[in-house]
Every structure is written in C-alpha cells, then in structure tokens.
Scaffold this motif. Structure first.
Motif, PDB file in Angstrom:
ATOM      1  N   ASP A 102      -9.132  42.834  10.594  1.00  0.00           N
ATOM      2  CA  ASP A 102     -10.345  42.033  10.431  1.00  0.00           C
ATOM      3  C   ASP A 102     -10.266  40.732  11.232  1.00  0.00           C
ATOM      4  O   ASP A 102     -11.272  40.238  11.723  1.00  0.00           O
ATOM      5  CB  ASP A 102     -10.655  41.769   8.959  1.00  0.00           C
ATOM      6  CG  ASP A 102      -9.461  41.385   8.114  1.00  0.00           C
ATOM      7  OD1 ASP A 102      -8.336  41.294   8.641  1.00  0.00           O
ATOM      8  OD2 ASP A 102      -9.656  41.165   6.906  1.00  0.00           O
ATOM      9  N   SER A 110     -17.733  48.602   5.261  1.00  0.00           N
ATOM     10  CA  SER A 110     -17.832  47.655   4.149  1.00  0.00           C
ATOM     11  C   SER A 110     -16.440  47.530   3.546  1.00  0.00           C
ATOM     12  O   SER A 110     -15.533  48.279   3.913  1.00  0.00           O
ATOM     13  CB  SER A 110     -18.839  48.143   3.096  1.00  0.00           C
ATOM     14  OG  SER A 110     -18.412  49.372   2.556  1.00  0.00           O
ATOM     15  N   ARG A 111     -16.285  46.579   2.633  1.00  0.00           N
ATOM     16  CA  ARG A 111     -14.991  46.439   1.960  1.00  0.00           C
ATOM     17  C   ARG A 111     -14.645  47.728   1.241  1.00  0.00           C
ATOM     18  O   ARG A 111     -15.507  48.382   0.656  1.00  0.00           O
ATOM     19  CB  ARG A 111     -15.035  45.304   0.951  1.00  0.00           C
ATOM     20  CG  ARG A 111     -14.808  43.952   1.585  1.00  0.00           C
ATOM     21  CD  ARG A 111     -14.595  42.892   0.561  1.00  0.00           C
ATOM     22  NE  ARG A 111     -13.173  42.814   0.215  1.00  0.00           N
ATOM     23  CZ  ARG A 111     -12.629  41.754  -0.341  1.00  0.00           C
ATOM     24  NH1 ARG A 111     -13.351  40.704  -0.638  1.00  0.00           N
ATOM     25  NH2 ARG A 111     -11.355  41.741  -0.630  1.00  0.00           N
ATOM     26  N   TYR A 170     -16.922  39.907   5.455  1.00  0.00           N
ATOM     27  CA  TYR A 170     -17.777  41.014   5.028  1.00  0.00           C
ATOM     28  C   TYR A 170     -19.132  40.517   4.537  1.00  0.00           C
ATOM     29  O   TYR A 170     -20.126  41.217   4.667  1.00  0.00           O
ATOM     30  CB  TYR A 170     -17.060  41.900   4.000  1.00  0.00           C
ATOM     31  CG  TYR A 170     -16.099  42.838   4.699  1.00  0.00           C
ATOM     32  CD1 TYR A 170     -16.569  43.952   5.387  1.00  0.00           C
ATOM     33  CD2 TYR A 170     -14.735  42.594   4.730  1.00  0.00           C
ATOM     34  CE1 TYR A 170     -15.709  44.795   6.058  1.00  0.00           C
ATOM     35  CE2 TYR A 170     -13.861  43.430   5.403  1.00  0.00           C
ATOM     36  CZ  TYR A 170     -14.358  44.532   6.071  1.00  0.00           C
ATOM     37  OH  TYR A 170     -13.516  45.361   6.748  1.00  0.00           O
TER      38      TYR A 170
END
Length: 181
Positions: A102, A110-111, A170
């Motif tokens: 990241d 997405s997470r 995010y």
C-alpha cells in the motif's frame, strides 16, 4: 535478538519514504519490483530474528515450572494457531499486501475483511506473536517469554503507525471511486 528489533520500525520508515518520494519505484523501474525487493529483505530479517530468538532461548536455562507435557502441548497448540493466522493472512493479502504494498501504491480493491481478518484484527502480527509464545513454552524458556513480550510490544507500536495509514488510504480510494461514479 535485540539488534533486530529496530529493523521492525525501519521497514515502515523505508515504506513511508517510498510513499512520499517514489524513489524506490523509480530505481527499480516498477512499484511491484520495489515492493518485492523490500518484502524479500523483510523476510530475510524475520528469519534472522527467529534465529536470534531461538539462539537466545537455547543459551539460557529452562524454567522448571514450564517444563511439562501440558505446557509443551499448549505451546504446540499456540504455534499451530499462530501458523494458521500467519499463513491465512499471507494468502488473503498476497505478497504485496503483506509487505507494505500500500505504501508503493499497490492496493487491493478494498480492505481485506475475510478470514482471518473477520476473526482478528492484524492476524499476521498476533499469529506471529503466538508462534513466538508457543516456541517459548515448548522450550520452557523464560528468556523466550520475555522476548515474546518484547516482540508483541514492537508490533503494538508498529500498529500505531500502520493502522491509521491503511484506514486513510482506503478511505481516499473509496472517496475517489465514489466521485467517479
């Protein structure tokens, strides 16, 4: 063992530097190659840390109160539990998700919220801590127990930096996607 602990924070510092400057990505010609290189170094340092942990335990006397079959099998169970969480975290995140991708701009859609993240926040860190605790119990090592506490504290500090960053990137990604639609 103690000399490897500062490296835990160094990998995050290198990743944050990369996130600000993108110098590693440019030097390696790709954020993926840069992330794989940093991840490989982190893996090697983890192997060194585990080796130092084991050497420190083995060079110190055992604790008689921990030297029993019951404690040994408890340690074995913790080691198994830890391995499940570490390996399933790696499977869910992939290499770049596990090793600070990241920070290199390599994000998941997405997470991750599937197992093991649906059961435990930060399962890689807590699974790793369980591995060290299990290993210390299996070897009836008070030194191993003390070092496990130290490892857990380093992970807690790392999470103070990593968690807000991950949540923010995010959140930004979701905002950008929402604006496009």
């Amino acid at each position: 063992m103690l000399q490897t602990l500062p490296m835990c924070g160094l990998n995050v510092q290198v990743a944050r530097w990369e996130q600000r400057t993108r110098k590693l990505s440019r030097a390696f010609g790709s954020p993926y190659l840069a992330c794989y290189s940093l991840g490989s170094i982190i893996l090697l340092l983890n192997i060194l840390r585990s080796h130092c942990f084991t050497q420190a335990m083995m060079s110190q006397p055992k604790m008689e109160g921990l030297d029993s079959h019951t404690i040994y099998f408890l340690g074995l169970a913790l080691l198994g539990w830890g391995l499940v969480f570490v390996l399933s975290s790696f499977y869910a995140l992939g290499f770049t998700g596990t090793f600070l991708g990241d920070y290199f701009g390599i994000l998941k859609e997405s997470r991750v919220t599937t197992f093991p993240f649906s059961v435990l926040d930060n399962p890689m860190y807590w699974g790793s801590t369980a591995n060290y605790l299990g290993w210390a119990l299996m070897h009836a090592s008070p030194t191993g127990l003390l070092l496990t506490v130290l490892v857990a504290l380093v992970y807690v500090v790392a999470l103070l930096f990593e968690e807000p960053f991950t949540a923010e990137i995010y959140r930004r990604k979701a905002t950008r996607l929402h604006k496009r639609s």
